[in-house]
Design an enzyme around this catalytic site. Structure first.
Site, PDB file in Angstrom:
ATOM      1  N   GLY A  69       0.805  -1.113   0.103  1.00 48.02           N
ATOM      2  CA  GLY A  69       0.092   0.072   0.187  1.00 48.02           C
ATOM      3  C   GLY A  69       0.796   1.447  -0.001  1.00 48.02           C
ATOM      4  O   GLY A  69       0.315   2.314   0.505  1.00 48.02           O
ATOM      5  N   GLU A 103       7.215   8.750  -5.042  1.00 50.04           N
ATOM      6  CA  GLU A 103       7.231   7.340  -4.768  1.00 50.04           C
ATOM      7  C   GLU A 103       8.131   6.531  -5.649  1.00 50.04           C
ATOM      8  O   GLU A 103       7.886   6.491  -6.777  1.00 50.04           O
ATOM      9  CB  GLU A 103       5.815   7.009  -4.699  1.00 50.04           C
ATOM     10  CG  GLU A 103       5.473   5.294  -4.458  1.00 50.04           C
ATOM     11  CD  GLU A 103       4.007   4.853  -4.742  1.00 50.04           C
ATOM     12  OE1 GLU A 103       3.429   5.439  -5.081  1.00 50.04           O
ATOM     13  OE2 GLU A 103       4.128   3.678  -4.747  1.00 50.04           O
ATOM     14  N   ASP A 110      16.371  -3.329  -4.581  1.00 47.44           N
ATOM     15  CA  ASP A 110      16.180  -3.828  -5.771  1.00 47.44           C
ATOM     16  C   ASP A 110      17.229  -2.917  -6.606  1.00 47.44           C
ATOM     17  O   ASP A 110      17.669  -1.802  -6.527  1.00 47.44           O
ATOM     18  CB  ASP A 110      14.950  -3.281  -6.546  1.00 47.44           C
ATOM     19  CG  ASP A 110      13.670  -4.154  -5.682  1.00 47.44           C
ATOM     20  OD1 ASP A 110      13.957  -4.973  -5.240  1.00 47.44           O
ATOM     21  OD2 ASP A 110      12.571  -3.469  -6.014  1.00 47.44           O
ATOM     22  N   LYS A 158      12.855  -7.521  12.707  1.00 54.04           N
ATOM     23  CA  LYS A 158      13.936  -7.872  11.810  1.00 54.04           C
ATOM     24  C   LYS A 158      13.957  -7.310  10.554  1.00 54.04           C
ATOM     25  O   LYS A 158      14.969  -6.542   9.929  1.00 54.04           O
ATOM     26  CB  LYS A 158      14.546  -9.203  11.948  1.00 54.04           C
ATOM     27  CG  LYS A 158      16.101  -9.635  11.376  1.00 54.04           C
ATOM     28  CD  LYS A 158      16.890  -8.714  12.224  1.00 54.04           C
ATOM     29  CE  LYS A 158      17.236  -9.762  13.388  1.00 54.04           C
ATOM     30  NZ  LYS A 158      18.441  -8.810  14.355  1.00 54.04           N
ATOM     31  N   GLN A 189      14.409  -3.745  10.091  1.00 55.87           N
ATOM     32  CA  GLN A 189      15.874  -3.119  10.621  1.00 55.87           C
ATOM     33  C   GLN A 189      16.794  -3.435   9.277  1.00 55.87           C
ATOM     34  O   GLN A 189      17.526  -2.661   8.957  1.00 55.87           O
ATOM     35  CB  GLN A 189      16.205  -4.157  11.534  1.00 55.87           C
ATOM     36  CG  GLN A 189      15.551  -3.933  13.149  1.00 55.87           C
ATOM     37  CD  GLN A 189      16.127  -4.945  14.046  1.00 55.87           C
ATOM     38  OE1 GLN A 189      17.063  -5.339  13.946  1.00 55.87           O
ATOM     39  NE2 GLN A 189      15.339  -4.833  15.061  1.00 55.87           N
ATOM     40  N   GLY A 244     -13.434  -4.162 -22.249  1.00 54.61           N
ATOM     41  CA  GLY A 244     -12.606  -5.419 -22.723  1.00 54.61           C
ATOM     42  C   GLY A 244     -12.283  -5.296 -24.103  1.00 54.61           C
ATOM     43  O   GLY A 244     -12.719  -4.345 -25.018  1.00 54.61           O
ATOM     44  N   CYS A 292     -17.627   1.341 -21.864  1.00 49.07           N
ATOM     45  CA  CYS A 292     -16.853   1.184 -23.183  1.00 49.07           C
ATOM     46  C   CYS A 292     -17.258  -0.261 -24.102  1.00 49.07           C
ATOM     47  O   CYS A 292     -18.133   0.000 -24.729  1.00 49.07           O
ATOM     48  CB  CYS A 292     -15.308   1.172 -22.797  1.00 49.07           C
ATOM     49  SG  CYS A 292     -14.304   1.678 -24.141  1.00 49.07           S
ATOM     50  N   HIS A 346     -14.560   6.014 -20.027  1.00 48.82           N
ATOM     51  CA  HIS A 346     -14.273   5.057 -18.783  1.00 48.82           C
ATOM     52  C   HIS A 346     -14.591   6.208 -17.533  1.00 48.82           C
ATOM     53  O   HIS A 346     -13.595   6.594 -17.370  1.00 48.82           O
ATOM     54  CB  HIS A 346     -12.781   4.719 -18.609  1.00 48.82           C
ATOM     55  CG  HIS A 346     -12.607   3.548 -19.543  1.00 48.82           C
ATOM     56  ND1 HIS A 346     -12.843   2.184 -19.442  1.00 48.82           N
ATOM     57  CD2 HIS A 346     -12.200   3.554 -21.020  1.00 48.82           C
ATOM     58  CE1 HIS A 346     -12.804   1.461 -20.258  1.00 48.82           C
ATOM     59  NE2 HIS A 346     -12.197   2.173 -21.378  1.00 48.82           N
ATOM     60  N   GLU A 365     -15.097   5.464 -14.687  1.00 50.52           N
ATOM     61  CA  GLU A 365     -14.416   4.922 -13.543  1.00 50.52           C
ATOM     62  C   GLU A 365     -13.027   5.718 -13.273  1.00 50.52           C
ATOM     63  O   GLU A 365     -12.386   5.757 -11.990  1.00 50.52           O
ATOM     64  CB  GLU A 365     -14.076   3.420 -13.437  1.00 50.52           C
ATOM     65  CG  GLU A 365     -13.125   2.852 -14.402  1.00 50.52           C
ATOM     66  CD  GLU A 365     -13.793   2.745 -15.834  1.00 50.52           C
ATOM     67  OE1 GLU A 365     -14.933   3.112 -16.101  1.00 50.52           O
ATOM     68  OE2 GLU A 365     -13.273   1.914 -16.534  1.00 50.52           O
TER      69      GLU A 365
HETATM   70  N1  GLN Z   1     -12.592  -3.049 -27.460  1.00 43.48           N
HETATM   71  C1  GLN Z   1     -13.329  -2.023 -27.867  1.00 43.48           C
HETATM   72  C2  GLN Z   1     -12.433  -1.156 -28.402  1.00 43.48           C
HETATM   73  O1  GLN Z   1     -11.305  -1.129 -28.501  1.00 43.48           O
HETATM   74  C3  GLN Z   1     -13.458  -1.424 -26.373  1.00 43.48           C
HETATM   75  C4  GLN Z   1     -12.297  -0.859 -25.538  1.00 43.48           C
HETATM   76  C5  GLN Z   1     -12.677  -0.987 -24.297  1.00 43.48           C
HETATM   77  O2  GLN Z   1     -13.540  -1.570 -23.503  1.00 43.48           O
HETATM   78  N2  GLN Z   1     -11.515  -0.120 -23.479  1.00 43.48           N
HETATM   79  O3  GLN Z   1     -13.007  -0.003 -28.955  1.00 43.48           O
END
Ligand code: GLN
Length: 563
Positions: A17, A140, A147, A189, A192, A361, A388, A540, A542
């Site tokens: 986190g 960050e 690493d 540990k 540390q 998708g 989308c 999108h 979201e």
């Molecule tokens: N596959 C679809 C496109 O490329 C939708 C892409 C998505 O959902 N981000 O338009």
């Protein structure tokens, strides 16, 4: 004022986190009146996260200016409530690409290009550019201390400290304290060891955030104090949260973390925080009045539960933001669309849900199953939100089953369909490389008055024009007037304008469009007015949701699901 820097590094292990902790510190300092931004350093050689599989590295976050970026930038935006542009993500790949391009152009005038000073100098330059307009810059560093690939970044930070002065730097080490089950005792540990590793880079932590399952007790706090020579008050306990990450800034403030950091940076509060609204939203999540079940129908092959959540983190968060405003708990089931294709009779299980989402998708896998879920939602008046691909498939489903366009499809899946209701834009047709070639970033959209979508954006105050200042002229297009909003995009295909009239004549409403400079209109939203809530967006949403400013579509969806 002098620029101030807060460097956040992780010890022991990743995935504890760090991003949320960095975002929370940023939020706290903002509440004390400072202009704060956050930069994520990813030591991988990829230029950005756009070509990374979500199951590899979590969700690909999209910035307004079209970056495909590590999901931590999403946390920064959600907590800070401000746009974080793509320059705030620095990767090893970007540094070397720039240096090699400069070398080929002959910019180094015959000099040898070397790791030191050229690599750290390029890193410093990028940090300062990203932090230009801000008082406090959080940096960050991805991965963990020790690493190999982090060495150049630690070196660069140390060099910045030399330029700007020790007093303007605070180092925060986030460690993890395991409690092995066979001894049931918290071990210090590894912490540390992490402190020792950090000091090998010449960096001494000012603050240690102790992530663990349980709060830190006095015995361990004393042990770390003695070992690290850090006063106890700077060893902060950060136990696992019970329900929501949004409680983290409140928890940090219980230990006065904000004032402690300001003190170290010789800063005084410019104002005092008012957490009342934030706190009441956190309470809305922690003590919901009721619980509702939501189904998210997607293609989740071979993904374990844990990875699944990380791959769709922004959808989860956007739902949480909305749920906080209604104080409802969400019980989310991730349903594999292919299961409906294999066993069509199981579609009936969707009756158990108060709402259905089909997320974004790509490709053909699971599309028929997703459309079965959409048809079920439409015919049974279950609230539906299509994101989308979720909009594109809703249109295909409507074309096939309401407009009788047999085998209507997207040309992404079926090139030769008679009804290509979703098709690729001309400018996308000859894309030769995969990275950064989609319709990406924020685009303006004109909403149609008196639609459900219009009313939601209006209710949540999203017509403020200042949001559009982040848009390029191209992404603004010809979208003018009062009813313009913007949302982020990441896709290649679009609604085919040829079929709009016919779809509209059967009751599908296109409630918003983006108009390009050349006059082409791209459809951004759909709704079915007779349904309780049947909405899809090409964008999108979201990616533009935060606790205090939830996405209008998620807000409307959760509202529709809760009564
Ligand atoms: N596959 C679809 C496109 O490329 C939708 C892409 C998505 O959902 N981000 O338009």
């Amino acid at each position: 004022m002098e620029k101030k820097f807060i460097v956040v590094a992780g010890g022991v292990m990743s995935g504890v986190g760090k991003g949320v902790a960095t975002a929370s510190i940023g939020k706290i300092l903002q509440e004390y009146g400072y202009k704060t931004t956050a930069i994520k350093i990813d030591p991988y050689i990829n230029i950005d996260a756009g070509t990374l599989r979500p199951t590899e590295h979590g969700e690909v976050w999209v910035t307004s200016d079209g970056g495909e970026i590590d999901q931590d930038l999403g946390n920064y935006e959600r907590f800070l409530g401000q746009e974080i542009p793509k320059v705030n993500n620095i990767t090893t790949g970007q540094i070397y690409k720039t240096l090699i391009e400069k070398e080929r152009r002959g910019d180094f005038l015959g000099k040898t290009v070397q790791f030191i000073p050229h690599v750290p100098n390029e890193i410093k330059k990028r940090i300062l550019e990203a932090g230009n307009d801000f008082d406090i810059i959080l940096i960050e560093i991805g991965g963990t201390i020790g690493d190999y690939e982090n060495i150049p970044f630690l070196f660069a930070v140390k060099s910045l400290e030399r330029d700007y002065g020790e007093g303007n730097f605070v180092y925060v080490l986030i460690t993890y304290l395991p409690i092995p089950s066979h001894i049931n005792e918290m071990k210090t540990k590894p912490t540390q060891t992490a402190i020792r590793l950090l000091t090998e880079s010449g960096i001494f932590p000012d603050i240690i955030l102790c992530r663990a399952k349980e709060p830190l007790d006095d015995v361990r706090r004393n042990r770390i104090e003695e070992y690290a020579n850090i006063k106890k008050e700077f060893i902060i306990s950060a136990p696992d949260i019970k329900k929501t990450i949004y409680s983290i800034p409140l928890n940090f403030e219980k230990e006065d973390l904000g004032l402690k950091i300001l003190n170290k940076l010789s800063l005084k509060p410019l104002k005092f925080p008012d957490w009342s609204k934030w706190r009441s939203l956190v309470e809305g999540i922690e003590n919901p009045k009721k619980e509702i079940k939501i189904a998210i129908v997607g293609k989740y092959l071979d993904i374990g539960n844990y990875i699944l959540k990380d791959s769709y983190i922004s959808i989860n968060e956007a739902l949480t933001h909305a749920s906080a405003h209604f104080s409802v708990g969400l019980d989310i089931d991730w349903i594999d669309a292919k299961s409906f294709e294999r066993h069509p009779e199981t579609i009936e299980i969707l009756k158990r849900y108060k709402g259905i989402i089909v997320p974004g998708g790509f490709g053909e896998s699971g599309v028929e199953g997703k459309m079965m879920a959409i048809k079920f939602a439409r015919e049974n008046n279950i609230p539906y939100l299509g994101l989308c691909y979720g909009l594109q498939l809703a249109i295909i489903e409507f074309a096939r089953n309401v407009c009788n366009m047999e085998n209507a499809h997207t040309t992404e899946v079926m090139k030769e369909t008679k009804y290509p209701v979703i098709d690729i834009m001309d400018e996308q047709k000859d894309v030769k490389q995969k990275g950064g070639t989609m319709r990406l970033g924020s685009y303006a959209c004109v909403l149609k008055e008196n639609t459900k979508i219009f009313n939601l954006y209006s209710k949540l105050g999203r017509f403020e024009m200042d949001k559009l200042k982040y848009l390029t002229e191209k992404n603004k297009g010809n979208c003018n007037g009062e009813f313009v909003i913007s949302e982020k995009h990441r896709h290649r295909y679009e609604v085919n304008p040829e079929f709009i009239k016919e779809l509209e004549s059967k009751g599908l409403v296109f409630s918003g469009y983006h108009e390009r400079k050349d006059g082409t209109r791209l459809m951004e939203f759909i709704e079915i007015p007779d349904n309780k809530f049947f909405i899809g967006t090409q964008s999108h949403p979201e990616f533009t949701s935060s606790l205090q400013h939830p996405s209008p579509l998620f807000y409307g969806f959760v509202e529709a699901c809760s009564d």
